[in-house]
Design an enzyme around this catalytic site. Structure first.
Site, PDB file in Angstrom:
ATOM      1  N   LYS B  72       0.859  -1.195   0.000  1.00  0.00           N
ATOM      2  CA  LYS B  72       0.000   0.000   0.000  1.00  0.00           C
ATOM      3  C   LYS B  72       0.886   1.232   0.000  1.00  0.00           C
ATOM      4  O   LYS B  72       1.931   1.250   0.672  1.00  0.00           O
ATOM      5  CB  LYS B  72      -0.894  -0.035   1.244  1.00  0.00           C
ATOM      6  CG  LYS B  72      -1.930   1.070   1.305  1.00  0.00           C
ATOM      7  CD  LYS B  72      -2.805   0.931   2.549  1.00  0.00           C
ATOM      8  CE  LYS B  72      -3.874   2.004   2.632  1.00  0.00           C
ATOM      9  NZ  LYS B  72      -4.734   1.851   3.835  1.00  0.00           N
ATOM     10  N   SER B 148      -9.721   1.926   2.862  1.00  0.00           N
ATOM     11  CA  SER B 148      -8.809   2.672   2.027  1.00  0.00           C
ATOM     12  C   SER B 148      -7.779   1.797   1.294  1.00  0.00           C
ATOM     13  O   SER B 148      -7.234   2.234   0.287  1.00  0.00           O
ATOM     14  CB  SER B 148      -8.065   3.703   2.869  1.00  0.00           C
ATOM     15  OG  SER B 148      -7.190   3.067   3.779  1.00  0.00           O
ATOM     16  N   SER B 172      -9.956  -0.408   7.090  1.00  0.00           N
ATOM     17  CA  SER B 172      -9.343  -0.228   5.765  1.00  0.00           C
ATOM     18  C   SER B 172      -8.632  -1.450   5.181  1.00  0.00           C
ATOM     19  O   SER B 172      -8.228  -1.420   4.023  1.00  0.00           O
ATOM     20  CB  SER B 172      -8.359   0.944   5.804  1.00  0.00           C
ATOM     21  OG  SER B 172      -9.052   2.160   5.750  1.00  0.00           O
TER      22      SER B 172
END
Lengths: 94, 482
Positions: B72, B148, B172
């Site tokens: 990420k 997210s 997330s």
């Protein structure tokens, strides 16, 4: 209860410049969010201790020994402006 | 099946028997990205040359030797970009160091491949808050992958990554995993060092794996944990072998179903998939009983005070001096800050900084921030009570199916409310996992549903055992998009 938030004052505290359109939009959106925060009134919170974080660990120390960190060139590598081996900032004294 | 579509466990067997090499895997992942990423838009950047070089020198005798893992874009990998999907860090930022978890993965032989899209600074549930583009759901590219960590889940679910790291502040990791048909694990707060993760809400953030199987989640978690002198909140707790409980049955294990979670607003089709999963768990010998988490109704309000408050503080570091964007031609030092931050941050980040600044500001601190910290205590104690009776708390991961892009735009509160089931684990610091538990036909496409299990603090072994027993007795995790 409809909440009013002094959006330009809050924006200045947050160091954010807002356009007039942004101010109007965020003010309305955040008023709605703050209205929702009223749900916090639904339970008796008097006498309840505060939780700052979930795990009970306090006063964390490390050994007092030096460790390698970034050298000057590495620390400055991402700086948008630099001069003479230092970060260049805006003038703060006239 | 292509190599990119396989689990870590399966690839490791083939590596050890010399059927394949790390270079074969990396090449296959890169080819899959080339074919599928134009539709999925999961990756922000890829350094193919570095991944191929790392594959060529990979040591397959190590536990994750030769396995590429997507990262990420808020976790630092030395020499790579780390944009947090923000304009603030889009140009001229190269990570000067590795996050601790990245060092650990490297030490276990894994290599990092690609930077995955996200909501800007991890604020959002769809990747639509990325400053660059929204990622797509591999099951229906007109829908969001969640967020997210949406790029991570889209890539793993869409078989253009073997496994990925995400971060979870209010769901997330788990929510996008549910949306994309993946397994997503948020470890106990403090299990994984946050050093090198760009901070959003420091008392809630936790790094964890997004994988194709529960076994893979355990295999990756084995190389993420431990006390780190660079994160004072990392726990000095024994790190067990997280695969230890895999393969054991769940006879007699106690599961709790919070009655407060059976609220209106949960999609009836999700509810029926989760009810079927509960019946299935009972069939495996699990004991399911109704429990109560009486302060569930204040979870979202508590979170949306605490997380923005911490974010407003954490994001004050973006000052345009040491790294990141800097506005040109500003009048003075105050104008420098005001303009730099106005130009660098996107709308959701500004909203949360404003909200956080407001609830911490003079006159409102007691009314919001102190109350939220008290409510957090009540939520934590709810779980303490629940875990006296049960071993695992069950719920849907999300109340709604993956939604179409744009469905929630301009109504931030409506999207915040969908975090109902995932937020409590962050507030209480507990480990949670989402596993696929069914599919729902909607608008001509088949969409995955996630089952969430939350366990006791530091008891990921039991959590993984329960999730694995459920997963292995179903076939949901074997279904592939298209």
């Amino acid at each position: 209860m409809a909440h009013h938030i002094d959006i330009q004052h809050t924006a200045k505290l947050a160091r954010l410049k807002l356009t007039e359109q942004e101010a109007v939009k965020y003010e309305a959106q955040l008023a709605k969010v703050l209205d929702y925060m009223e749900t916090l009134e639904g339970h008796d919170l008097s006498g309840v201790e505060l939780t700052a974080h979930a795990m009970p660990i306090y006063d964390v120390w490390r050994e007092d020994v030096s460790v390698e960190g970034l050298d000057r060139a590495e620390a400055l590598a991402n700086a948008p402006r630099k001069t003479a081996g230092q970060f260049l900032i805006s003038r703060v004294v006239e | 099946m292509s190599l990119a579509a396989q689990s870590i466990a399966s690839l490791r067997k083939q590596l050890l028997s010399k059927e394949i090499t790390p270079t074969d895997i990396v090449k296959d992942v890169l080819t899959s990205i080339e074919k599928q990423d134009p539709a999925l838009k999961a990756y922000l950047s890829i350094d193919a040359e570095r991944a191929l070089a790392d594959a060529a020198s990979a040591d397959i005798s190590k536990p994750l030797g030769g396995i590429p893992i997507g990262i990420k874009d808020n976790i630092n990998v030395k020499g790579a970009p780390c944009t947090c999907a923000s304009k603030f860090l889009a140009e001229n930022y190269t990570s000067p160091y590795n996050a601790t978890c990245v060092n650990q993965l490297h030490a276990a032989g894994a290599l990092t491949l690609g930077r995955l899209n996200m909501d800007e600074f991890a604020m959002g549930s769809s990747t639509e808050n990325s400053a660059f583009f929204a990622s797509r759901n591999p099951w229906d590219t007109e829908r969001v992958p969640g967020g997210s960590s949406g790029g991570s889940a889209s890539a793993v679910g869409g078989d253009i990554a073997i496994a990925a790291l995400g971060s979870d502040t209010g769901g997330s990791i788990r929510q996008p995993s549910a949306f994309c048909g993946c397994v997503g694990l948020k470890p106990t707060y403090g299990r994984v060092s946050r050093y090198g993760l760009v901070a959003f809400a420091s008392s809630l953030d936790q790094i964890g794996p997004i994988t194709k199987t529960v076994e893979d989640a355990a295999l990756v978690l084995n190389h993420l944990c431990g006390k780190d002198g660079r994160d004072s909140t990392s726990l000095d707790a024994t790190v067990p072998d997280f695969t230890a409980g895999l393969g054991q049955d769940i006879k007699g294990l106690r599961f709790g179903l919070p009655k407060e979670y059976l609220v209106d607003g949960v999609d009836a089709r999700i509810r029926s998939a989760v009810e079927a999963a509960i019946t299935h768990i009972q069939g495996l010998g699990g004991i399911v009983e109704e429990i109560s988490l009486p302060h569930t109704d204040v979870g979202i309000a508590t979170y949306y005070v605490i997380a923005p408050a911490e974010a407003s503080t954490n994001l004050s570091r973006f000052d345009g001096v040491r790294y990141g964007h800097r506005a040109e031609n500003t009048a003075d030092v105050l104008d420098h800050y005001l303009t730099t931050r106005a130009e660098g941050f996107g709308p959701e980040v500004k909203r949360r900084i404003l909200l956080g600044t407001y609830v911490l500001s003079s006159g409102y601190y007691d009314a919001y921030y102190v109350k939220a910290q008290k409510a957090r205590t009540l939520i934590r104690k709810d779980f303490d009570e629940a875990f006296k009776k049960v071993d695992i708390v069950l719920s849907p991961t999300t109340p709604e199916l993956p939604f179409k892009l744009g469905a929630h735009s301009d109504d931030p509160l409506s999207i915040y409310l969908a975090d109902l089931f995932t937020i409590p684990a962050n507030l209480a610091g507990l480990p949670g996992i989402s596993v696929p538990c069914g599919f729902v036909e909607d608008g001509g496409t088949s969409l995955p549903v996630g089952l969430q299990m939350v366990g006791r603090a530091l008891d990921e072994v039991t959590l993984l055992r329960a999730a694995h027993a459920y997963e292995q007795s179903t076939s949901w995790h074997l279904k592939k998009p298209r």
